[in-house]
Scaffold this motif. Sequence first.
Motif, PDB file in Angstrom:
ATOM      1  N   SER A  68       0.826  -1.140   0.056  1.00  0.00           N
ATOM      2  CA  SER A  68      -0.010   0.036  -0.027  1.00  0.00           C
ATOM      3  C   SER A  68       0.915   1.076  -0.144  1.00  0.00           C
ATOM      4  O   SER A  68       2.016   1.235   0.315  1.00  0.00           O
ATOM      5  N   LYS A  69       0.541   2.296  -0.456  1.00  0.00           N
ATOM      6  CA  LYS A  69       1.031   3.628  -0.357  1.00  0.00           C
ATOM      7  C   LYS A  69       0.794   4.313   1.049  1.00  0.00           C
ATOM      8  O   LYS A  69       1.309   5.345   1.202  1.00  0.00           O
ATOM      9  N   SER A  70      -0.001   3.635   1.642  1.00  0.00           N
ATOM     10  CA  SER A  70      -0.468   4.387   3.056  1.00  0.00           C
ATOM     11  C   SER A  70      -0.419   3.062   4.194  1.00  0.00           C
ATOM     12  O   SER A  70      -1.067   2.122   3.835  1.00  0.00           O
ATOM     13  N   PRO A  71      -0.106   3.517   5.314  1.00  0.00           N
ATOM     14  CA  PRO A  71      -0.254   2.520   6.720  1.00  0.00           C
ATOM     15  C   PRO A  71      -1.969   2.222   6.824  1.00  0.00           C
ATOM     16  O   PRO A  71      -2.095   1.161   7.240  1.00  0.00           O
ATOM     17  N   LEU A  72      -2.788   3.089   6.258  1.00  0.00           N
ATOM     18  CA  LEU A  72      -3.995   2.760   6.398  1.00  0.00           C
ATOM     19  C   LEU A  72      -4.790   1.810   5.546  1.00  0.00           C
ATOM     20  O   LEU A  72      -5.906   1.385   5.379  1.00  0.00           O
ATOM     21  N   GLY A  73      -4.010   1.540   4.248  1.00  0.00           N
ATOM     22  CA  GLY A  73      -4.377   0.925   3.149  1.00  0.00           C
ATOM     23  C   GLY A  73      -5.018   1.895   1.957  1.00  0.00           C
ATOM     24  O   GLY A  73      -4.843   2.947   2.037  1.00  0.00           O
ATOM     25  N   PRO A  74      -5.582   1.139   0.941  1.00  0.00           N
ATOM     26  CA  PRO A  74      -5.804  -0.331   0.918  1.00  0.00           C
ATOM     27  C   PRO A  74      -4.546  -1.030   0.544  1.00  0.00           C
ATOM     28  O   PRO A  74      -3.798  -0.973  -0.269  1.00  0.00           O
ATOM     29  N   PHE A  75      -4.316  -2.144   1.293  1.00  0.00           N
ATOM     30  CA  PHE A  75      -3.263  -2.930   1.069  1.00  0.00           C
ATOM     31  C   PHE A  75      -3.841  -4.015   0.155  1.00  0.00           C
ATOM     32  O   PHE A  75      -4.842  -4.461   0.302  1.00  0.00           O
ATOM     33  N   VAL A  76      -3.107  -4.008  -0.982  1.00  0.00           N
ATOM     34  CA  VAL A  76      -3.634  -4.997  -2.231  1.00  0.00           C
ATOM     35  C   VAL A  76      -2.327  -6.070  -2.765  1.00  0.00           C
ATOM     36  O   VAL A  76      -1.426  -5.946  -2.489  1.00  0.00           O
ATOM     37  N   ASN A  77      -2.923  -7.110  -2.798  1.00  0.00           N
ATOM     38  CA  ASN A  77      -2.167  -8.302  -3.326  1.00  0.00           C
ATOM     39  C   ASN A  77      -2.539  -8.712  -4.945  1.00  0.00           C
ATOM     40  O   ASN A  77      -3.756  -9.409  -4.862  1.00  0.00           O
ATOM     41  N   THR A  78      -2.037  -7.997  -5.843  1.00  0.00           N
ATOM     42  CA  THR A  78      -2.402  -8.037  -7.291  1.00  0.00           C
ATOM     43  C   THR A  78      -2.449  -9.490  -7.597  1.00  0.00           C
ATOM     44  O   THR A  78      -3.310  -9.800  -8.280  1.00  0.00           O
ATOM     45  N   SER A  79      -1.469 -10.144  -7.153  1.00  0.00           N
ATOM     46  CA  SER A  79      -1.437 -11.598  -7.649  1.00  0.00           C
ATOM     47  C   SER A  79      -2.402 -12.496  -7.271  1.00  0.00           C
ATOM     48  O   SER A  79      -2.629 -13.744  -7.721  1.00  0.00           O
ATOM     49  N   LYS A  80      -2.938 -12.230  -6.019  1.00  0.00           N
ATOM     50  CA  LYS A  80      -3.964 -13.244  -5.175  1.00  0.00           C
ATOM     51  C   LYS A  80      -3.338 -14.486  -5.093  1.00  0.00           C
ATOM     52  O   LYS A  80      -3.914 -15.419  -5.183  1.00  0.00           O
ATOM     53  N   GLU A  81      -1.965 -14.248  -5.038  1.00  0.00           N
ATOM     54  CA  GLU A  81      -1.275 -15.636  -4.480  1.00  0.00           C
ATOM     55  C   GLU A  81      -0.496 -15.534  -3.213  1.00  0.00           C
ATOM     56  O   GLU A  81      -0.158 -14.598  -2.853  1.00  0.00           O
ATOM     57  N   ALA A  82      -0.436 -16.821  -2.579  1.00  0.00           N
ATOM     58  CA  ALA A  82       0.554 -16.960  -1.262  1.00  0.00           C
ATOM     59  C   ALA A  82       1.876 -17.328  -1.700  1.00  0.00           C
ATOM     60  O   ALA A  82       2.223 -17.665  -2.866  1.00  0.00           O
ATOM     61  N   LEU A  83       2.403 -17.217  -0.675  1.00  0.00           N
ATOM     62  CA  LEU A  83       4.261 -17.806  -0.747  1.00  0.00           C
ATOM     63  C   LEU A  83       4.122 -19.170  -0.907  1.00  0.00           C
ATOM     64  O   LEU A  83       3.325 -19.901  -0.160  1.00  0.00           O
ATOM     65  N   LYS A  84       4.702 -19.420  -1.919  1.00  0.00           N
ATOM     66  CA  LYS A  84       4.850 -21.042  -2.099  1.00  0.00           C
ATOM     67  C   LYS A  84       5.518 -21.960  -1.131  1.00  0.00           C
ATOM     68  O   LYS A  84       6.478 -21.492  -0.459  1.00  0.00           O
ATOM     69  N   ALA A  85       4.736 -23.071  -0.586  1.00  0.00           N
ATOM     70  CA  ALA A  85       5.225 -23.822   0.479  1.00  0.00           C
ATOM     71  C   ALA A  85       4.448 -25.254   0.403  1.00  0.00           C
ATOM     72  O   ALA A  85       3.439 -25.270   0.043  1.00  0.00           O
ATOM     73  N   PRO A  86       5.298 -26.085   0.686  1.00  0.00           N
ATOM     74  CA  PRO A  86       4.782 -27.491   0.685  1.00  0.00           C
ATOM     75  C   PRO A  86       3.698 -27.782   1.768  1.00  0.00           C
ATOM     76  O   PRO A  86       2.957 -28.897   1.674  1.00  0.00           O
ATOM     77  N   VAL A  87       3.548 -27.065   2.810  1.00  0.00           N
ATOM     78  CA  VAL A  87       2.602 -27.398   3.990  1.00  0.00           C
ATOM     79  C   VAL A  87       2.046 -25.981   4.171  1.00  0.00           C
ATOM     80  O   VAL A  87       2.553 -25.027   3.681  1.00  0.00           O
ATOM     81  N   LYS A  88       0.845 -26.103   5.131  1.00  0.00           N
ATOM     82  CA  LYS A  88       0.410 -24.899   5.538  1.00  0.00           C
ATOM     83  C   LYS A  88       1.204 -24.041   6.513  1.00  0.00           C
ATOM     84  O   LYS A  88       1.972 -24.629   7.299  1.00  0.00           O
ATOM     85  N   GLN A  89       1.413 -22.739   6.435  1.00  0.00           N
ATOM     86  CA  GLN A  89       2.183 -21.983   7.069  1.00  0.00           C
ATOM     87  C   GLN A  89       1.337 -20.656   7.431  1.00  0.00           C
ATOM     88  O   GLN A  89       0.848 -20.159   6.658  1.00  0.00           O
ATOM     89  N   ILE A  90       1.694 -20.031   8.841  1.00  0.00           N
ATOM     90  CA  ILE A  90       1.011 -18.917   9.347  1.00  0.00           C
ATOM     91  C   ILE A  90       2.044 -18.150  10.068  1.00  0.00           C
ATOM     92  O   ILE A  90       3.198 -18.321  10.136  1.00  0.00           O
ATOM     93  N   ASP A  91       1.400 -17.076  10.673  1.00  0.00           N
ATOM     94  CA  ASP A  91       2.089 -16.061  11.515  1.00  0.00           C
ATOM     95  C   ASP A  91       3.321 -15.507  10.896  1.00  0.00           C
ATOM     96  O   ASP A  91       4.466 -15.671  11.668  1.00  0.00           O
ATOM     97  N   PRO A  92       3.548 -14.848  10.198  1.00  0.00           N
ATOM     98  CA  PRO A  92       4.756 -14.304   9.199  1.00  0.00           C
ATOM     99  C   PRO A  92       5.266 -13.091  10.084  1.00  0.00           C
ATOM    100  O   PRO A  92       4.572 -12.322  10.774  1.00  0.00           O
ATOM    101  N   PHE A  93       6.623 -12.993  10.122  1.00  0.00           N
ATOM    102  CA  PHE A  93       7.476 -11.950  10.867  1.00  0.00           C
ATOM    103  C   PHE A  93       8.721 -11.645   9.915  1.00  0.00           C
ATOM    104  O   PHE A  93       9.537 -12.543   9.868  1.00  0.00           O
ATOM    105  N   VAL A  94       8.746 -10.613   9.354  1.00  0.00           N
ATOM    106  CA  VAL A  94       9.654 -10.337   8.370  1.00  0.00           C
ATOM    107  C   VAL A  94      10.813  -9.512   9.244  1.00  0.00           C
ATOM    108  O   VAL A  94      10.823  -8.475   9.819  1.00  0.00           O
ATOM    109  N   PHE A  95      12.202 -10.169   9.135  1.00  0.00           N
ATOM    110  CA  PHE A  95      13.122  -9.111  10.037  1.00  0.00           C
ATOM    111  C   PHE A  95      14.299  -9.077   8.861  1.00  0.00           C
ATOM    112  O   PHE A  95      14.756  -9.741   8.177  1.00  0.00           O
ATOM    113  N   PHE A  96      14.596  -7.693   9.027  1.00  0.00           N
ATOM    114  CA  PHE A  96      15.694  -7.069   8.191  1.00  0.00           C
ATOM    115  C   PHE A  96      16.993  -6.946   9.239  1.00  0.00           C
ATOM    116  O   PHE A  96      16.961  -6.213  10.136  1.00  0.00           O
TER     117      PHE A  96
END
Length: 303
Positions: free
Chosen positions: A98-126
């Motif tokens: 999004s261009k704002s913290p208020l959104g709208p947040f958009v996932n244009t591909s409508k796809e999830a990150l590929k994985a062979p199992v179910k996965q939840i609770d993401p945290f991205v660390f830089f």
Amino acid sequence: MDSGQIYLADPTIFHHVDTYYLYGTTGDPKWGKNKGFLVYTSKDLIQWSGPKGAKCGLSLAMGDSYGEIGFWAPQVFEYKGLFYMAYTANEHIAMATSKSPLGPFVNTSKEALKAPVKQIDPFVFFDEDGRKYLYHVRLTQGNRIYVAELQDDLMAIKPETLRECITGELEWENTQKTDWPVTEGPTVLKHKGLYYLIYSANDFRNPDYAVGYAISESPLGPWKKFDKSPIMYKDLVGENGPGHGDVFLDHQGDMQYVLHTHHNDSLTQPRRTAIVKIKFVEEKGSPDYLVMEKDGFRFLKTK
């Protein structure tokens, strides 16, 4: 129910310029079914307003994104001039921008990150060297916390870097002695060259849901669990099920931890949102350790 109480589970606070933005898993019945992520704002962490999301209070709405059910555990951060939301839907992880913290947040591909199992609770660390890591939970013989390095566009992991970090093995992590131990809600801090992985353990419906942490010299592990965990638990604050939160810095540069608790002693839902101060304490001959300051614990409410 307390009309001013904010009911967001798995909460996170994103501090940008002079405003705090609060997101989480929607639990308040008056906002209907979980079809995205509400966002509340505050200038001082005391007076909250909202929901203020760009789409009827939602910062991310179903239809603009991957997923139809189970919108859980968002994390918001800024990267390359855009605001990103890492989130769970359909028990998979996806990214929206999004261009704002208020959104709208958009996932244009409508796809999830590929994985062979179910996965939840993401945290991205830089990390300081420019590398980016996805800490997350994989549903495989329990809720187990994993890490992998992310590609620069954040839309895929580098599979060869995938490592298991934490699983529920200690008594406090599985007080009901279930066959499916749960560790989840990862948050990672770097302090004096060491990595601190804060996590929650037990099923969230268990009053013993609690928070501990582990330390490593590398973002990929191996991890050594803090022997005095948990550091947040029901007897500390007098509330059942405290946990699954995130660390943020306030205006003064002090750390705070936003989390949820059960609704009351007999009901889990809707979960209430709270914050508590958290700090590092020096200990001679050992790594600094983390403590939650129970006197600073309080629930978050709208005006």
